[in-house]
Design an enzyme around this catalytic site. Sequence first.
Site, PDB file in Angstrom:
ATOM      1  CD  GLU A   1      -1.945   2.605   2.457  1.00 29.73           C
ATOM      2  OE1 GLU A   1      -1.461   2.007   1.643  1.00 29.73           O
ATOM      3  OE2 GLU A   1      -1.576   2.288   3.792  1.00 29.73           O
TER       4      GLU A   1
ATOM      5  CG  ASN B   1       6.542   9.443  -4.678  1.00 33.38           C
ATOM      6  OD1 ASN B   1       5.774  10.244  -5.185  1.00 33.38           O
ATOM      7  ND2 ASN B   1       6.308   8.190  -4.220  1.00 33.38           N
TER       8      ASN B   1
ATOM      9  CG  ASP C   1       5.680   4.310   4.460  1.00 36.12           C
ATOM     10  OD1 ASP C   1       4.992   5.507   3.973  1.00 36.12           O
ATOM     11  OD2 ASP C   1       5.155   3.172   4.205  1.00 36.12           O
TER      12      ASP C   1
HETATM   13  O1  RIB Z   1       4.467   2.101   1.680  1.00 36.31           O
HETATM   14  C1  RIB Z   1       4.451   0.961   2.110  1.00 36.31           C
HETATM   15  C2  RIB Z   1       3.203   0.197   2.407  1.00 36.31           C
HETATM   16  O2  RIB Z   1       2.062   0.568   1.416  1.00 36.31           O
HETATM   17  C3  RIB Z   1       3.224  -1.148   2.625  1.00 36.31           C
HETATM   18  O3  RIB Z   1       3.437  -1.394   4.043  1.00 36.31           O
HETATM   19  C4  RIB Z   1       1.706  -1.453   2.212  1.00 36.31           C
HETATM   20  O4  RIB Z   1       0.815  -1.948   3.385  1.00 36.31           O
HETATM   21  C5  RIB Z   1       1.274  -0.466   1.728  1.00 36.31           C
HETATM   22  O5  RIB Z   1       0.323   0.387   2.632  1.00 36.31           O
END
Ligand code: RIB
Length: 301
Positions: free
Chosen positions: A141, A185, A253
């Site tokens: 990300e 995943n 996460d």
């Molecule tokens: O994986 C979940 C997360 O994806 C969220 O907290 C959002 O911010 C995105 O990054």
Amino acid sequence: MKKIITVIGSYNHDMVFQTPYFPKPGETITARSFEMFSGGKGANQAVAASRLGGDVFFITKVGNDEFGSTSKEKFSKDSIRTNYILQDTSLPSGTAIIMVNDEGQNCIVITPGANDNLLPRDIDACCLAIEKANFVLIQLEIPYRTVEHALELSHNMKKKIILNPAPTVPLEDHVYQKLHLITPNQTEASLLTGIEVENEQSASMAADVFLKKGVQNVIITLGEKGAYFKNSEEQFLVPIQEVEVKDTTGAGDIFNGALVVALSEGKNWRQAVEFANLASSIGVSRLGAQSSAPYRNEISM
Ligand code: RIB
């Protein structure tokens, strides 16, 4: 002494709408509730790891706004080492708009904001956190070139690198070759390997693709079916405990944060996956991503 975990990744400000269902194009619906949370895949993984007992450095870039300015304080409350939380001078913090329906599924739209300005030179400036680490946990990300640079640096320093390939982009072979572990995943595994991953058998085939590319260990999370592990010596599926699902946001996460803690404690692969499954099943029974990450005393392992 505890082994050090360095998480490199995003910080977002999550705006979560609980809706009965996802609206169709052109439709306006009323949410059941609205809440704001700290989020971002990197931040969620760092918080999950720290709450579960990991010694965590977090390298990220927050924005020039209130969320960014108060983030260090929030991360310190979760006992994360905040020396490498950088603040951008121009861009706002990353933001995510998240809809969670009555089945606990989510739809997420992100504006990267300051995450897009986490650059290779920032990673160089934070290299002490990588030098001190035993495990480096990273997602996708933040800019791809930053990920590549962080992997290069960590690999040269002989660190164990875990890549959670979310959100997925095509990966080059040199990336795979540096990985101790990849944790897609089932959707991400399908996109990366071209194999439709639906069950243990197809997960095994997809894992073989990753192993052939040079990854040492593979874990594919399969939602309510559990998580599948494979390396050159062993393979197994660890089923997940059934819970009442409130919100699946951040389940992956929490899984990754928990997994790296278990590995840093010397747990074997099966124990580590069991630990991570337990943590993420607690997470999905609550609202929010980071807000739902469990504490160590909630897991009896
Ligand atoms: O994986 C979940 C997360 O994806 C969220 O907290 C959002 O911010 C995105 O990054």
